[in-house]
Design an enzyme around this catalytic site. Sequence first.
Site, mmCIF file in Angstrom:
data_model
loop_
_atom_site.group_PDB
_atom_site.id
_atom_site.type_symbol
_atom_site.label_atom_id
_atom_site.label_comp_id
_atom_site.label_asym_id
_atom_site.label_seq_id
_atom_site.Cartn_x
_atom_site.Cartn_y
_atom_site.Cartn_z
ATOM 1 N N ASP A 47 -1.705 18.366 -4.769
ATOM 2 C CA ASP A 47 -0.838 18.640 -3.621
ATOM 3 C C ASP A 47 -0.726 17.400 -2.751
ATOM 4 O O ASP A 47 -1.717 16.934 -2.184
ATOM 5 C CB ASP A 47 -1.409 19.801 -2.807
ATOM 6 C CG ASP A 47 -0.551 20.139 -1.601
ATOM 7 O OD1 ASP A 47 0.228 21.108 -1.692
ATOM 8 O OD2 ASP A 47 -0.646 19.432 -0.573
ATOM 9 N N TYR A 52 2.440 12.031 3.776
ATOM 10 C CA TYR A 52 1.133 11.420 3.549
ATOM 11 C C TYR A 52 1.265 9.946 3.168
ATOM 12 O O TYR A 52 0.282 9.200 3.247
ATOM 13 C CB TYR A 52 0.374 12.130 2.419
ATOM 14 C CG TYR A 52 0.076 13.593 2.640
ATOM 15 C CD1 TYR A 52 0.268 14.200 3.876
ATOM 16 C CD2 TYR A 52 -0.386 14.378 1.592
ATOM 17 C CE1 TYR A 52 0.010 15.549 4.047
ATOM 18 C CE2 TYR A 52 -0.664 15.721 1.764
ATOM 19 C CZ TYR A 52 -0.453 16.304 2.983
ATOM 20 O OH TYR A 52 -0.712 17.644 3.145
ATOM 21 N N LYS A 77 5.999 17.730 -0.348
ATOM 22 C CA LYS A 77 6.603 18.373 0.821
ATOM 23 C C LYS A 77 7.619 17.454 1.484
ATOM 24 O O LYS A 77 7.459 16.230 1.489
ATOM 25 C CB LYS A 77 5.513 18.738 1.829
ATOM 26 C CG LYS A 77 4.334 19.466 1.221
ATOM 27 C CD LYS A 77 3.245 19.736 2.232
ATOM 28 C CE LYS A 77 1.971 20.180 1.552
ATOM 29 N NZ LYS A 77 1.242 19.038 0.947
ATOM 30 N N HIS A 110 7.603 21.004 5.111
ATOM 31 C CA HIS A 110 6.259 20.777 5.649
ATOM 32 C C HIS A 110 6.003 21.512 6.970
ATOM 33 O O HIS A 110 4.928 22.089 7.162
ATOM 34 C CB HIS A 110 6.018 19.277 5.813
ATOM 35 C CG HIS A 110 4.581 18.892 5.687
ATOM 36 N ND1 HIS A 110 4.176 17.637 5.323
ATOM 37 C CD2 HIS A 110 3.431 19.599 5.867
ATOM 38 C CE1 HIS A 110 2.854 17.587 5.294
ATOM 39 N NE2 HIS A 110 2.381 18.769 5.623
#
Length: 278
Positions: A47, A52, A77, A110
């Site tokens: 994931d 990120y 996401k 997200h």
Amino acid sequence: MNEIPNITLNNGVVIPQLGLGVLKMQDGDEVESSVLKALEVGYRAIDTAAGYGNEGGVGSALKKSGLKRDDYFITTKLANVDQGYDSTLKAYDKSLELLGLDYLDLYLIHWPQPMYDQYVDCWKALEKLYEENRVRAIGICNFEPVHLERLFEETGIIPAVNQIELHPYLTQVPLQEFCAKHGIAVEAWSPLMQGGEVLRNDLVKSIGEKYSKTAAQVVLRWVTQQGIITIPKSTHKERMIENMSIFDFVLDDDDMAALDALNQDFRTGPDPYTFSRR
């Protein structure tokens, strides 16, 4: 170490119940090494998220793993900054390129960011991707019932997954019940709490002693025993193996109830009603 069980989503797609989360892992060597370790010890779900900043490192690990595409389940996401119909479609293409994939297994919005009123348009873009068979399942993160009800009213596809902060100090039972009513699988992020406070709880530790398990294993077992998917983060092979080794025991009803009772509605992450990051 038992095999990780699967959960079947509302569209028939199967997802491993436990995977590796890569939040705050640095792109490059750190995330690449961590994903490779996880795949080596038996994880098959990874994931990540555009936000990120490490999709490229995840993609590099997947390429180096030698596994076939059907052997692993990849979630990413939509970044908050990319909300909007056209920008969501472009963001999806960028994520695919960074990951080195032809399709995603699961694509998530997200955060709802209701103050910008764009999450419905984002969802319509995800529906287009799904209908074009470019993603196997679509879902959301951190959506509350009011956000989901609007999706139900204005769009056509029920989300497959709602990924939410969930741990013994934040059980989110009303939201879990709402999702169950509508056939939406719940996926727990930060199941061990950011900062790990729950792992120092005397009750959690005593339950661990009863089953000859660590506090982390007790908490992850509590999550998965409820039928919830979860994605604990780790960069250490030994901890990954520990986190996987939770399917060879069952918490009794009293212990489950005791862990439920730890709830304080305490968030370590942002409030979905007010959080915005652009």
